[in-house]
Each structure stands twice: as C-alpha cells, then as structure tokens.
Motif scaffolding. Structure first.
Motif, short mmCIF file in Angstrom:
data_model
loop_
_atom_site.label_atom_id
_atom_site.label_comp_id
_atom_site.label_asym_id
_atom_site.label_seq_id
_atom_site.Cartn_x
_atom_site.Cartn_y
_atom_site.Cartn_z
N ILE A 58 0.84 -1.20 0.00
CA ILE A 58 0.00 0.00 0.00
C ILE A 58 0.88 1.25 0.00
CG2 ILE A 58 -1.91 1.18 1.15
CD1 ILE A 58 -2.51 -1.69 0.21
N ASP A 59 0.50 2.23 -0.83
CA ASP A 59 1.24 3.49 -0.89
C ASP A 59 0.58 4.48 0.05
OD1 ASP A 59 2.99 5.46 -1.58
OD2 ASP A 59 2.13 5.86 -3.55
N GLY A 60 0.95 4.41 1.32
CA GLY A 60 0.35 5.28 2.33
C GLY A 60 1.37 5.65 3.38
N LEU A 101 -0.26 -5.82 22.61
CA LEU A 101 -0.32 -6.07 21.16
C LEU A 101 -0.04 -4.77 20.43
CD1 LEU A 101 -1.06 -7.65 18.57
CD2 LEU A 101 -3.46 -7.09 19.04
N GLU A 102 1.00 -4.77 19.60
CA GLU A 102 1.27 -3.65 18.70
C GLU A 102 0.94 -4.08 17.28
OE1 GLU A 102 4.85 -1.27 21.06
OE2 GLU A 102 5.29 -2.36 19.22
N VAL A 103 -0.08 -3.46 16.72
CA VAL A 103 -0.52 -3.76 15.37
C VAL A 103 0.05 -2.73 14.42
CG1 VAL A 103 -2.52 -4.02 13.84
CG2 VAL A 103 -2.65 -4.81 16.21
N ARG A 104 0.64 -3.19 13.34
CA ARG A 104 1.24 -2.27 12.37
C ARG A 104 0.58 -2.42 11.00
NH1 ARG A 104 7.50 -2.63 14.61
NH2 ARG A 104 7.03 -1.35 16.45
N GLY A 105 0.48 -1.31 10.33
CA GLY A 105 -0.16 -1.32 9.02
C GLY A 105 0.03 0.00 8.31
N GLU A 106 -0.87 0.26 7.35
CA GLU A 106 -0.73 1.42 6.47
C GLU A 106 -2.01 2.23 6.46
OE1 GLU A 106 2.45 2.87 3.78
OE2 GLU A 106 2.31 1.29 5.29
N PHE A 165 -5.11 -0.64 6.61
CA PHE A 165 -4.90 -2.07 6.45
C PHE A 165 -3.85 -2.51 7.46
CE2 PHE A 165 -6.32 -2.10 1.80
CZ PHE A 165 -7.42 -2.92 2.05
N ALA A 166 -4.13 -3.55 8.23
CA ALA A 166 -3.13 -4.13 9.13
C ALA A 166 -2.37 -5.22 8.38
CB ALA A 166 -3.81 -4.72 10.36
#
Length: 704
Positions: A129-131, A179-184, A234-235
């Motif tokens: 993803i481009d974010g 919990l560390e959730v990473r995404g865009e 998005f995760a």
C-alpha cells in the motif's frame, strides 16, 4: 557523477563522488517523504537510486559511508508532535525489481538457513500500500497510543488522530495483553477526489496524490481535521507482543482480522517462486481497479519460527522483500542550463525545463550531473546515450530520480531544433570567480575558493544550523542568507552566530528595529543561540560540514574519541597516526579519514573551527549501552564449519546479543568459536591464549 554509467566501470574516485551524490539525494528525498508529506520522487525512482548505491558499496566496500543510505530508515520525527519510541523498531523493506531479484531473495534465505533448493518454503504475497506506516499499541485490549514510523526508532504521537479512523478499533476483545498492530493508513481514490473537490470549492490547498493526502491528514495537529477526512487502514504486521498471534504469517493475519482489523483481501499464500510471480502479475493486472494506490507486492516467509531465525539486518528484515512496480518518465524541453555551487564546492549543472507532470509531481528542473554527462560521455571519454550530447532547446526524457531535481535520462535528436545551443561548462566559479578545477579521476569540477566563495560559505552555514546539526530555532536557511549579506550584523562563519547578540548591543541599528524582526523575535533568537552553546560532540562534528562525514559517521567518531580534545588531538597530530586510528574505526574508510585530516590541516578551516570552539561547551559522548547477555562487548571470531546454523546466522545472532564479530584472530579477540575443520585460526588463538569453544558450547552460551 552521472548516474547511468555502469557500476563496474567506475573508478574509485568516481565511485566515491557518486556515493556522496546519492547520499544527499536520498536523505533529502526521505525528509520530503516522511517529514513534509511531499514526496519529490516516485518510490520506484527512489529505489533505483538506493539500489545503485548498494551496488557501488558492494564493489567498493571500503568507500561505504558511515551514514550510508543503506543504513537509514525513514527520517527523524517532525516538530510539533510528541515522540514515541518504538518498543520494536519499525524497519523498511529490501526491494526486488524483477524475477531474478526474487530468485536471489529465495536463494539467500535458503543459504542462510541451510535449506536445500527443493525444500518446501512458503511465502505470503500482499499488495504494498502506498500510504503512511502506523503502529498501534494496545494494552489489555485498549488503544494506548498510535505512532508513525519516524526514523524507525522514534515516531510521532498521532494517537488522537488515529482514533478518528473507522478501520482502527478503540477496544479489542480476546487480544493479547500487549499487542502492537502495524499497518498502512491510506486514502481511497474516490475519497481523495472528493476531498480535493471540497478544497478547491473553498479555495484551500489541494493535494497532489492520495498518499500525500493520507499522510497530511493523519499528521494534523488538530484531530478534528483528521476526523473530517476519509482515511482507511490495512493491518499487515505487528511489533511487541505478550503472546504469539499464530505459528504462521497467515495465521497471525487471520487472528488480526478476527480482532476487528482490515486485512488486504488480495493476500495469498504462495508455494514457491512460480506462485509468487503469478500473484505479482495478478495484483499488477488489478492495480488500476483497486480504488487505492499500491506500488508493488510484499512477500514474507510464512513460517514465523523461520522469520525468527532469519532475523534482521540493520534496516530490513531478512524474511521479507518488496517487489516494486516500474517507474515513470516524461518528455519535455530544456529551456536553459544553470550552474549551482554546493557546500563542498561542486559545480552542478541544472536543466531548466518546460514544466511537465511526472508521476503526479510537476517537474521544472532536472540534474545534468556534470560536464561529461552533458557532452554524452563518461569521465573516461567513453560514449553514453550512444554519444548524444544535450543542448539548450533539446527535447529530453525526464526520469524522476532525486531531490527536488529529477534527472535527464535521454535526448531526442530527431526533435533537435536548428537553433539548439551547446553549453560551455565554466572553468571558474560563477559565484566567486575562483578557478574551478577537476582533479584527475574526479567527474566533478569544484570551486577552489573554499570559505571565500559565498555560495560554499552560505551552504555550509545552512548545514550548520540544520535540524540534525545545531538546530537553532529562528535561524533557518532564509535567515542565514539575510545575515550573510548584512553589512552591519553579518554572519559569515559559524562563530559569528555566537557573537551576534554582543555585536547587536554595540550596533546603532538594533536587530529588533529591522524589517521582519521585533523585540520578541530578536530576544527569542538570542535565547535559542544561547541554548546551543552546549552541544553534544556528535552534533558538533556533523555540523562542521566536512566532506564524507554524515550523521552516522559523526556518531561513530564521537563514540570512538569520547571528547572534543581527543578528536582534535588526533586530527592535528601526525597524519600517519591519524589515518591509522581513524581507519581502525568500523565504518570509517580511508577517504573519510583523509577528508577529516585535510580539513584540520587547512589554515582557514582550522581558524574557523577554533573560533567556533571558543564559544561552546562541547559535551563528551555518552558511553554506548551494553546489552545484557553473556557475550555483550566481546570480540568473537568464527572458524571452521558450523553444523547447526550457518555462519551468517551465527554472526547475526552474536551481533544481536551485543558482540562484535571479527574476521581474524588477534590479541583483542575474546572468544573463538571453532566448528568442524578449524585450522590456522584455532592454532593462532591457542598461541595467544584466546578462549576456544566448540559449536555446542556456543549454542549453550547464547541460550539457543
């Protein structure tokens, strides 16, 4: 240095010049992308520059800069936001550009793990993803904070803004305690168009593309502005965890989906290269219809236990790679050629273009690299572009490849007008008139004026006050230019900054009475200057603007010498001893060492440095934090064949635990790990009294 010349044909001097150029372009591009939300190049062009940089470093390892772009992630957090230090670093991804790169990625993993070519090895494939990357920290199921990537170590606190995004849950049921959730964070095309339409109707600034809009919207100081803008999330990954999310990448993503996060529906499990490439083609074919921007496909080793063994390089995980889409080009006309003089005296030709949109960015200038590039040849006289030169009036192909200045890649001779003009490269500096010389083996012509050249002096002052140097609030590039040309309160050297208030008191025309200044702003400037009279050693070294010495190199030098006195004593002592000591520092090569010595040997430079130092309290460097492990701080050597992990894995594990791994045994070696068939190194270690252990003892030592 012209960027199209094959790496294998570069001389050492040319390679060094090219590494310097690339470091500057990539650093400025990173800051534009991560701090200003205003990218000046497409990802594909950025990747091409970074790939060329890595290729040059591979061929000339001794020339690798201590602040090499290959060791950098993102950019420092911008001002105006609180800072959050990531518990687990947010790294970038290595890149693949074709099927061969992907095959090499697979082969590297197999070599590292000791897997045979036919051993099963599954990967996930998902759109890139481009974010804007975002990390969300949940404790006991509640969102505690949200942070941007920043420089990978520290990000910006955007918690209030992230809480306005519908795709980001505020509370989780059944989640791990930590919990560390990473995404865009991204913006869909339809939402982007609607946002720009509303902005245009009200006369507000519109965004160039959805990525800029998403990043700019998330990084608002007022979260209500973010709330009014349609952002999505998005995760795709995680950071710190109190318990595992699953045994595989796909299992973990499914767990995140059940917790309430959006997972990209095009994520697939691939069994081997053929399926990975098929999924790449599938995603590429659907790219135009997705409704949001992507710039490639990300592959990750599916087995999380293998991810754990593979671990990380300094800036990228070994178990993942981004397969990027191609870059964009455009054709336009050169309307003129200007010469810019940089901080190190380099004369850089810049093409003034008829403005053209390239990949969403309006381009009006482009680099022409050097005089050889303009004339259609490399520094050895061999033809490039089949010998086609570049003239004012030519129709040229523009390839966005760096900074605010892309590059001219090619010229269309069939469209050359009859009045196209040859460009005569100057042999004297257009700023100060000093001879501009080109040393043997160097592709760059440089002004010899040094500090008497106003362009060099001004650029060095701008560097001196920049964010990662002295960072003096209220004294930016525009103010530096104004003070430089001021006859009554001039700032021509760094020391002049610290005498400004005293000179202002003696001056009839006070700063507070001048245009653009008032009582408060003048007082604030003087206070900001005073606050920088006490400066850390690494910032002092970086601020001097010595050629080849970037931020990371300055930190290495500061850690090694510890004090300004020790640093200065080395550089002003016998040159052979200085070269020996400098090149013994891991990350400092002979080119950087000589540049440091030359700077302190130059009488004018030395006077300027000494004058500056008299106004400062230069703080000693802090001792590095030693990791808590049995081997932290030790120097290790591996020899022979290891049977239970590859040599590469063993070295990576040792460095991760705080040890230094050397290639040869010496009196400084603390421990030799001898595998099967250990030979002369083991013999030498025993003769020197170095402790020798076998592979089993090594695994016990590190708790593996």
């Amino acid at each position: 240095m012209e960027g199209d010349r094959p790496v294998e044909k570069l001389s050492e001097a040319e390679a060094q010049a090219e590494l310097d150029r690339l470091a500057g372009l990539l650093d400025k591009a990173n800051r534009a992308y991560y701090q200003a939300d205003a990218p000046v190049m497409a990802d594909a062009e950025f990747d091409a520059l970074k790939r060329r940089n890595a290729a040059i470093e591979a061929r000339f390892p001794a020339l690798k800069r201590a602040d090499s772009p290959t060791e950098q992630v993102g950019a420092p957090p911008a001002e105006g936001f609180g800072k959050i230090r990531h518990t687990v670093r947010m790294l970038s991804l290595a890149n693949a550009f074709d099927a061969d790169d992907l095959r090499e990625f697979d082969a590297r993993i197999r070599r590292y793990l000791g897997l045979k070519d036919d051993a099963p090895l599954a990967f996930t494939a998902e759109p890139k993803i481009d974010g804007l990357s975002l990390s969300l920290r949940y404790e006991a199921g509640r969102l505690i904070h949200a942070a941007t990537r920043g420089d990978g170590e520290t990000g910006e606190d955007v918690t209030a803004n992230a809480a306005t995004i519908d795709d980001i849950p505020q509370r989780l049921s059944g989640a791990p305690d930590l919990l560390e959730v990473r995404g865009e964070v991204y913006m869909r095309h339809a939402d982007f168009q609607a946002l720009n339409a509303r902005a245009a109707e009200t006369g507000k600034r519109t965004f160039a593309n959805p990525r800029n809009a998403a990043a700019g919207s998330l990084r608002q100081l007022d979260p209500e502005i973010t709330r009014a803008r349609p952002l999505s999330f998005f995760a795709y990954s995680w950071g710190a965890l109190s318990e595992a999310l699953g045994e595989t990448q796909m299992d973990a993503l499914e767990r995140l989906r059940r917790l309430g996060f959006s997972i990209n529906p095009l994520t697939r499990l691939c069994d081997g290269l053929d399926e990975m490439l098929a999924q790449y083609r599938e995603i590429e074919a659907r790219r135009a219809d997705l409704g949001y921007d992507i710039d490639g496909v990300v592959y990750k080793v599916n087995d999380l236990s293998l991810q754990g063994r593979l671990g990380f390089r300094s800036t990228t995980p070994r178990w993942a790679i981004a397969h990027k889409f191609a870059a964009e080009t455009a054709w336009t006309v050169i309307e003129g050629i200007d010469i810019q003089v940089g901080r190190t005296g380099a004369l850089s030709p810049v093409a003034r273009l008829r403005p053209i949109n390239v990949g969403g960015v309006l381009v009006s200038n482009a680099t022409l690299h050097n005089e050889d590039y303009i004339q259609g040849r490399d520094s050895k006289g061999a033809p490039i572009r089949e010998g086609r030169d570049i003239r004012i009036g030519d129709r040229v192909q523009v390839y966005r490849a760096g900074d605010v200045i892309p590059k001219v890649a090619d010229v269309d001779l069939s469209a050359r007008p009859t009045d196209a003009r040859l460009f005569a490269f100057p042999e004297s500096c257009p700023e100060c008139g000093s001879p501009a010389v080109r040393e043997p083996g160097d592709s760059v012509r440089r002004c010899t004026g040094g500090l008497i050249c106003p362009a060099q002096a001004m650029e060095r002052l701008k560097h001196f006050v920049s964010r990662n140097a002295f960072d003096i609030e209220g004294l930016g590039a525009k103010q530096v230019e104004a003070f430089y040309h001021d006859d009554q309160l001039p700032i021509r050297t760094p020391a002049d900054i610290f005498t400004l208030e005293a000179r202002d008191r003696q001056n009839v025309t006070k700063l507070r009475n001048r245009s653009g200044w008032g009582e408060t702003s003048a007082h604030n400037l003087f206070r900001a200057i005073d606050e920088r009279r006490r400066i850390p050693l690494h910032r002092m070294i970086f601020a001097l603007g010595i050629r080849h010495v970037g931020e990371t190199a300055a930190q290495l030098l500061a850690r090694h010498f510890g004090t300004w006195h020790a640093f200065e004593t080395c550089l002003t002592g016998p040159s052979e001893a200085a070269i020996s000591e400098l090149t013994a520092i891991n990350g400092v090569g002979p080119v950087m060492a000589q540049s440091l010595i030359d700077t302190f040997a130059n009488a004018a430079e030395r006077r300027a440095i000494d004058d500056l130092a008299t106004h400062l309290e230069i703080q000693d460097a802090e001792a590095p934090q030693v990791k808590d492990s049995e081997i932290a701080g030790l120097t290790l050597v591996f020899t022979g064949t290891l049977t239970r992990m590859t040599r590469a894995e063993a070295k990576a594990r040792a460095e991760a635990l705080g040890a230094k791994v050397a290639g040869s045994v010496s009196a400084k070696t603390d421990l030799l790990i001898a595998g099967e068939g250990a030979g002369s190194k083991a013999t030498k270690a025993e003769a020197l009294g170095v402790r020798v252990i076998d592979e089993d003892a090594w695994l016990d030592l590190i708790g593996a």
